[in-house]
Design an enzyme around this catalytic site. Sequence first.
Site, PDB file in Angstrom:
ATOM      1  N   TYR A 226     -16.648  19.056  24.307  1.00  0.00           N
ATOM      2  CA  TYR A 226     -16.487  19.203  22.865  1.00  0.00           C
ATOM      3  C   TYR A 226     -17.530  18.350  22.140  1.00  0.00           C
ATOM      4  O   TYR A 226     -18.259  18.813  21.264  1.00  0.00           O
ATOM      5  CB  TYR A 226     -15.071  18.804  22.420  1.00  0.00           C
ATOM      6  CG  TYR A 226     -14.868  19.017  20.940  1.00  0.00           C
ATOM      7  CD1 TYR A 226     -14.651  20.293  20.436  1.00  0.00           C
ATOM      8  CD2 TYR A 226     -14.929  17.947  20.033  1.00  0.00           C
ATOM      9  CE1 TYR A 226     -14.492  20.501  19.079  1.00  0.00           C
ATOM     10  CE2 TYR A 226     -14.772  18.144  18.665  1.00  0.00           C
ATOM     11  CZ  TYR A 226     -14.552  19.425  18.192  1.00  0.00           C
ATOM     12  OH  TYR A 226     -14.406  19.633  16.849  1.00  0.00           O
TER      13      TYR A 226
ATOM     14  N   SER B 271     -18.827  17.322  14.018  1.00  0.00           N
ATOM     15  CA  SER B 271     -17.706  16.396  14.185  1.00  0.00           C
ATOM     16  C   SER B 271     -18.240  15.014  14.488  1.00  0.00           C
ATOM     17  O   SER B 271     -19.330  14.852  15.039  1.00  0.00           O
ATOM     18  CB  SER B 271     -16.811  16.854  15.329  1.00  0.00           C
ATOM     19  OG  SER B 271     -15.915  15.826  15.678  1.00  0.00           O
TER      20      SER B 271
END
Lengths: 494, 254
Positions: free
Chosen positions: B161, B148
């Site tokens: 995350y 990501s």
Amino acid sequence: MSGAKPSPAPTVFDWTPARPASSLEYVEGWGMAAGSHVRVLRPRSTEELAAAFALAKREGVTLGLRGTGNSYGDASLNERGWVLDTSRMNRILAWDPRTGVATLEPGVTIEKLWKSILADGWWPRVVSGTMFPTIAGAAAMNIHGKNNYAVGTIGDAIREFDVLTPAGEHLTCDRERNADLFHAAIGGFGMLGAFTRIVLETKKVHSGDVRVRAKSTRTLGEMMAYIEAHRGDADYLVGWVDCFARGRALGRGLIHHANYVHEGEDPDPRASLTVEHQELPANILGVFPKDQVWRALRLFNHDLGMRAINFAKYHAGWVEELDEPYLQSHAGFAFLLDYVPNWKWAYGRKPRELGLIQYQSFVPKETAEATYRELLERCQRAGLVPYLGVFKRHRPDPFWLTHAVDGWSFALDFKVEPVTRERLWKLCHELSEVVIAAGGRFYFAKDLVLRPEDARRAFPSDKVERFRALKLRHDPDGVLQTDLWRRVFAAPTR
Amino acid sequence: MPQATAAPTLVSTPGKRALVIGASSGIGAALVEELVRRGYAVGAVARRASELQALASRAGGKVVIRAHDVSRFAEVPALFEDLVRELGGLDLVVFAAGIMPEVERHEYDSEKDLAMLAINFGGCVAWCNEAAKLFRTQRSGTLIGISSIAGERGRKGNPMYGATKAAMNHYLEALRNRLAEVGVVVTTIKPGFIDTVMTRGKKTFWLIGPDECARQILAKAAKKKGETFVPSRWWFVGFVVRWIPSAIFRHMNF
């Protein structure tokens, strides 16, 4: 935290990996001409090894023993079962710098061994041309070095070993205790049990270097005469042969003759008896990384290129011969090709190409010269010329299925290509007929082409029968199998 | 003669067999459908069996489904072997599993964070190590990790995350460097905003659908890209984000 609800069992990072570790891999012979996708078990202890045997038995699956996979052919492959890789069991259990006796777990490599004992002034008595094999693999194949004629095979340097048999017995074997198993398991290519501990004698050395001289030879006969004349005074003798030379130059080559440095001759043995002194630099001229050299070699990996390289090496030998004897490190002399990482990839690698095979035969001294001249001529007539030929002198040993004879060996490296594969195998079978007629033998660490009828004639039948009987006793369910075993010794049963 | 017992033999030559981990929704599900359209036999792994069944019937073609929680690391080697045998070999692995729970502005919840670590990164390691062992030894294969853009910097929003994605980038880069000598391709995909449950209800821009994303991912891997943004223009965002000085970055809220 009294009164608080017990927290739910944590799942995050709370895991017990399966033992022994298991994975699905493509497992191939060192030469890359054979391989298969199989489950690989990697025990880290004798207990996990025993668990692997038990698991295989429960599931009714065969196990093929494997170390670091340095056998050229299919000696450590098991397409129809699982592979049991003992290279993770690699601790040095004991080392006595006074006597030079090492007690090793099966997965200790020759590399780890020499690096651990050199500073104390010891070197393995027998090493292969590569340092990457494990000691168990070396024992199972009964490997030899460039000094086979003088000191025998690795089996001759093994004092005793422990073996775990598929029947579940832990046995200690030496020349008196379980002597049958001792002489059968060494050179028994992993068919009788798994080594769990090997006690090995090593050689005292007084320098980290050996003194090397080169001798160029114009024919095979000349090479044999030189080696025969220096068998008494040389510690290592190895001949390289230009297999492209024909006619009167047939078998021309270059001998390397090496001797240990005697006590007192090396002014500073402590400096040469170090790993740093032994190893070759990682870059050529300081910049070009050696692990890319195979790509350059690849450009020459065809008949014309290899003919040119062999020609150049032979003629360079004329110059090298004129030099004074020079000092070379033990590792540099013994393991030169290890310092060209993945040089075999120059032959073309799977999945698209087929690598190489080595055809090595062992022929008694009486018939050797004529036999090897015929082998070379047959290769040339077939248009399948080995890119590398290596010539050595051997002596007999007491191991049941040994390859060694009182005579010579010639190792021939052939490139395998899809279009030549069938012809190459046919040629090798023809060569085997010549070798067998001359009373010769073969070496399972190299083999990928032997047929059952070849083995039947090449190995003494009484020894083979005793070997089969011993296998039936220690491995009644036939758990230990490899592609080699099924190809050469056992007819397929299903 | 001793009795040979034949284990089923797997004969594998390079072909079209893929494995997608985290296949039940979002990018993973779209990849399964796209791969089936391209003639691949696909192994689809996810936690929810029902979603997998729906996916398999939606995709048609050969889809082998297995329900599995990627944080159950001990199951992975056997499951991996089972799937590869079922598919008859393996050429492509996509690790697309990941969770991104809501994290409050000053929430420091180890349970939540470590669950993310186990699934996003631990799962990635457990699966990619198996793929690496197979691909290295067979000297062929493509490994894709869905990372990501959140891994570029340590944002206030969701510390763990981003950390799992940064760890993934680092780990996959190392695999790429290890496996390059045998011709194995390792591609790290850093998607921007993709129209999936992860972005639902968030302010987005340059939004693309998961099907388009899947097509672009496979195109990038075919070009043997190392670390790459999808769509490509997110490269610019990544570039800017990386170069914002820390002293300024800590005052930004996104």
